[in-house]
Design an enzyme around this catalytic site. Structure first.
Site, PDB file in Angstrom:
ATOM      1  N   HIS A  11       0.881  -1.354   0.271  1.00 24.06           N
ATOM      2  CA  HIS A  11       0.040  -0.026  -0.081  1.00 24.06           C
ATOM      3  C   HIS A  11       1.164   1.428  -0.111  1.00 24.06           C
ATOM      4  CE1 HIS A  11       1.425  -1.111   4.406  1.00 24.06           C
ATOM      5  NE2 HIS A  11       0.064   0.165   4.225  1.00 24.06           N
TER       6      HIS A  11
ATOM      7  N   HIS B 196       0.934   3.914   2.563  1.00 21.23           N
ATOM      8  CA  HIS B 196       1.550   4.655   3.269  1.00 21.23           C
ATOM      9  C   HIS B 196       2.952   4.759   3.363  1.00 21.23           C
ATOM     10  CE1 HIS B 196      -2.351   3.709   5.483  1.00 21.23           C
ATOM     11  NE2 HIS B 196      -2.453   4.949   4.939  1.00 21.23           N
TER      12      HIS B 196
ATOM     13  N   ASP C 214       5.292   4.570   5.922  1.00 21.46           N
ATOM     14  CA  ASP C 214       6.555   4.323   6.032  1.00 21.46           C
ATOM     15  C   ASP C 214       7.147   2.169   5.114  1.00 21.46           C
ATOM     16  OD1 ASP C 214       4.254   3.200   6.385  1.00 21.46           O
ATOM     17  OD2 ASP C 214       3.974   1.773   8.568  1.00 21.46           O
TER      18      ASP C 214
ATOM     19  N   ASP D 127      -0.479  -4.296   5.300  1.00 21.49           N
ATOM     20  CA  ASP D 127      -1.052  -3.669   6.995  1.00 21.49           C
ATOM     21  C   ASP D 127      -2.426  -4.897   6.841  1.00 21.49           C
ATOM     22  OD1 ASP D 127       1.181  -2.693   6.486  1.00 21.49           O
ATOM     23  OD2 ASP D 127       0.448  -1.178   8.240  1.00 21.49           O
TER      24      ASP D 127
ATOM     25  N   HIS E 212       6.637  -6.350  10.705  1.00 19.22           N
ATOM     26  CA  HIS E 212       5.934  -5.071  11.033  1.00 19.22           C
ATOM     27  C   HIS E 212       5.381  -4.133  12.990  1.00 19.22           C
ATOM     28  CE1 HIS E 212       2.618  -1.901  10.110  1.00 19.22           C
ATOM     29  NE2 HIS E 212       3.664  -1.224   8.923  1.00 19.22           N
TER      30      HIS E 212
END
Length: 306
Positions: free
Chosen positions: A61, A63, A65, A210, A269
């Site tokens: 994705h 994001h 991070d 995530d 993670h």
């Protein structure tokens, strides 16, 4: 054999001893990255991963991070002499994200091909090495568009000399038919199944982060040789945080591994507040014994079954 390095196992914020999300895979000398968080290049340099031969980047994705490391990495790959195409796969929005990154990384000596939000399993047929790789995706439950990945590295059937002889295949073609599907020779078509034996199981690697716990995940990761799964929170008491932030606990990740009947679980993670993930390892191993707590630059090798 497939070699892997967990380049970064952190979530949200990098720590002095923990880079952000990234997994490196070396397959026949060609390199794959899943995610490219901050610190990815540092770990790649420390583990001598090499930059030039990274040909495939899979983004879960968009994001920060998980993608901020791309800006520097793309430049470094070009400076390392890369000229072959780079394929980037990601969820909806990846094309626009890469356009934005190219504003900062204007010149690259290689072509960047973007595959956005693939719904079906696919292979990179035009790539001599990755043609043996089948990639599948699953839609996850996060605060933004997010994909999980399953990579299946196919294995060529073993050469069968008795079969080749019984099919009257000229010896000149034996090796060639192990590399290609068919050959027209001396006014006759010879096919690979005339010299190859039974199918052999390949290697399956699944990567899920995530997300919240989903009952669609066990089928997707079924019988993976390695299941790399997010485990943001070690303590079961943090389940309310996991639900709110759309992440998982060690217990939930272990239950996915058990239900998916995988061989090995690698947790990654971790929340910045989780200073020592090893303290909570038992929350996973009581459910799925073959669990490893991820660490930056942890190296693993996966071998084909006999």
């Amino acid at each position: 054999m497939i070699d892997l390095v967990l380049l970064g196992c952190g979530g949200n914020v990098p720590l002095p001893n923990r880079n952000l999300s990234s997994l490196f895979i070396n397959y026949k000398g060609k390199k794959i990255l899943i995610d490219c968080g901050e610190g990815t290049q540092v770990s790649m340099r420390m583990k001598n991963c090499g930059f030039k031969d990274v040909d495939l980047i899979l983004l879960t994705h968009l994001h920060g991070d998980h993608i901020i490391g791309l800006i520097g990495l793309l430049s470094t790959m070009g400076n390392s002499g890369k000229t072959e195409d780079l394929t980037i796969v990601g969820p909806r929005g990846t094309i626009e994200a890469m356009k934005a990154i190219r504003v900062l990384v204007e010149y690259l000596p290689y072509t960047m091909c973007v595959i956005e939000d693939p719904k079906e399993s696919f292979s990179l047929e035009n790539h001599s090495v990755f043609k043996d790789l089948e990639i599948s995706t699953i839609e996850l439950d996060h605060s933004t568009e997010c994909l999980g990945y399953s990579l299946y590295f196919k294995r060529t059937p073993k050469f069968n000399i008795e079969k080749a002889k019984s099919n009257n295949v000229p010896q000149y073609l034996w090796n060639k038919l192990q590399q290609t599907d068919s050959i027209f020779y001396d006014r006759k078509i010879y096919t690979s199944d005339m010299v190859l034996g039974y199918d052999r199981r390949g290697i399956k690697i699944s990567f899920v982060t995530d997300t919240r716990f989903l009952l669609t995940i066990p089928g997707f990761i079924r019988e993976s040789d390695l299941f790399v799964c997010e485990a943001m929170y070690g303590d079961d008491m943090d389940i309310s945080k996991a639900v709110k932030n759309k992440h998982m606990t060690f217990t939930e990740a272990a239950n996915l591994a058990r239900l998916g009947e995988v061989k090995k679980l690698l947790l990654t993670h971790f929340s910045p507040s989780l200073e020592n993930p090893h303290e909570y390892l038992e929350n996973a191993t009581r459910i799925f014994p073959d669990t490893i707590v991820g660490e930056d630059r942890l190296a693993l090798s996966l071998n084909y079954e006999d």
